[in-house]
Design an enzyme around this catalytic site. Structure first.
Site, PDB file in Angstrom:
ATOM      1  N   SER A 148      30.203  34.495  32.188  1.00  0.00           N
ATOM      2  CA  SER A 148      29.426  33.375  31.662  1.00  0.00           C
ATOM      3  C   SER A 148      29.695  32.054  32.332  1.00  0.00           C
ATOM      4  O   SER A 148      30.977  31.823  32.903  1.00  0.00           O
ATOM      5  CB  SER A 148      29.793  33.334  30.225  1.00  0.00           C
ATOM      6  N   TYR A 162      36.922  30.985  24.309  1.00  0.00           N
ATOM      7  CA  TYR A 162      35.503  31.807  25.005  1.00  0.00           C
ATOM      8  C   TYR A 162      35.664  31.400  26.545  1.00  0.00           C
ATOM      9  O   TYR A 162      35.551  32.220  27.414  1.00  0.00           O
ATOM     10  CB  TYR A 162      34.454  31.371  24.332  1.00  0.00           C
TER      11      TYR A 162
END
Length: 253
Positions: A148, A162
């Site tokens: 990501s 995250y």
């Protein structure tokens, strides 16, 4: 004509496992790999109906696919999904570590269990699936992880675990690429930017933050990521390894 039908056939004779592929980016990757001729296994955790639809879309177009239940946070289930792929299709050539997620929230309110779940899904599952896959991958094998851009730029508060766990995939990729180079197995990390999915819709709350930061001025569709995945999975990418490649509409520039 179905978009899943075999077109150019770059991956005919290959077998791929795509983790977390019942919907969104993973589902688009699975369909595209099948379109290129690969037999595809997908894993799912909580969406068997969606997984069945992905499989049906592939098999109805003449491809081969199977769905395997596996919680990415369960190491034994992850190993079993790799073994199940080989038992079903007889081999494994391509692993796409797509499963991911994790709790978002104010850092000081997150629990150790929240942290452990993030690590289990976003890091440990990649470690376990890759290690299990390496028992089956031969020369020319492909390992592709879906990271990501939040590993590089977190645009909003409350995403610390995250971001941390996705950043780890870059280091894993570089180190393992060096280790597996002599076996002609490539290892790469693809980092999507804003992508329109069920969990991150283009009209969701974060869109008002992401779109102004993205030169392309929009979210991508999941299908816009799949061409790079096919390239990295295919025969023309043998000299691309240890790379982290952003598909982000310019978000990280």
């Amino acid at each position: 004509m179905s978009t899943t039908t075999t077109a150019r056939g770059q991956l005919v004779g290959k077998v791929a496992l795509v983790t977390g592929a019942s919907r969104g980016i993973g589902a688009a990757i699975a369909r595209r790999l099948a379109r290129e001729g690969a037999a595809v296994a997908i894993t799912y955790h909580s969406s068997p109906g969606h997984a069945d639809k992905v499989v049906e879309s592939i098999t109805s177009a003449g491809g081969k696919a199977v769905a395997i239940a596996a919680d990415a946070a369960d190491a034994e289930a992850v190993r079993a999904s790799v073994n199940g792929t080989v038992e079903t299709f007889g081999r494994l050539d391509i692993l796409v570590n797509n499963a991911g997620g994790g709790p978002f929230g104010p850092f000081e309110q997150l629990t150790v269990d929240d942290f452990d779940r993030s690590v289990a899904v976003n890091i440990r599952s990649v470690f376990v699936a890759t290690q299990a896959a390496l028992r089956h991958l031969g020369d020319g094998g492909r390992i592709i992880s879906i990271g990501s851009v939040f590993a590089e730029r977190m645009p909003v508060p409350n995403g610390t675990p995250y971001s941390l766990t996705k950043a780890a995939i870059g280091g894993f990729t570089r180190a393992l690429a060096r280790e597996l180079g002599p076996r002609a197995i490539t290892v790469n990390n693809v980092q999507p930017g804003p992508v329109d999915t069920d969990s991150n819709p283009a009209d969701g709350d974060i869109a008002s933050v992401m779109i102004p930061l993205t030169p392309a001025g929009r979210f991508a569709s999941p299908e816009e990521l799949t061409g790079l995945i096919v390239y990295l999975a295919g025969p023309e990418s043998g000299y691309v390894t240890g790379a982290t490649i952003n598909i982000d509409g310019g978000y990280t520039v």
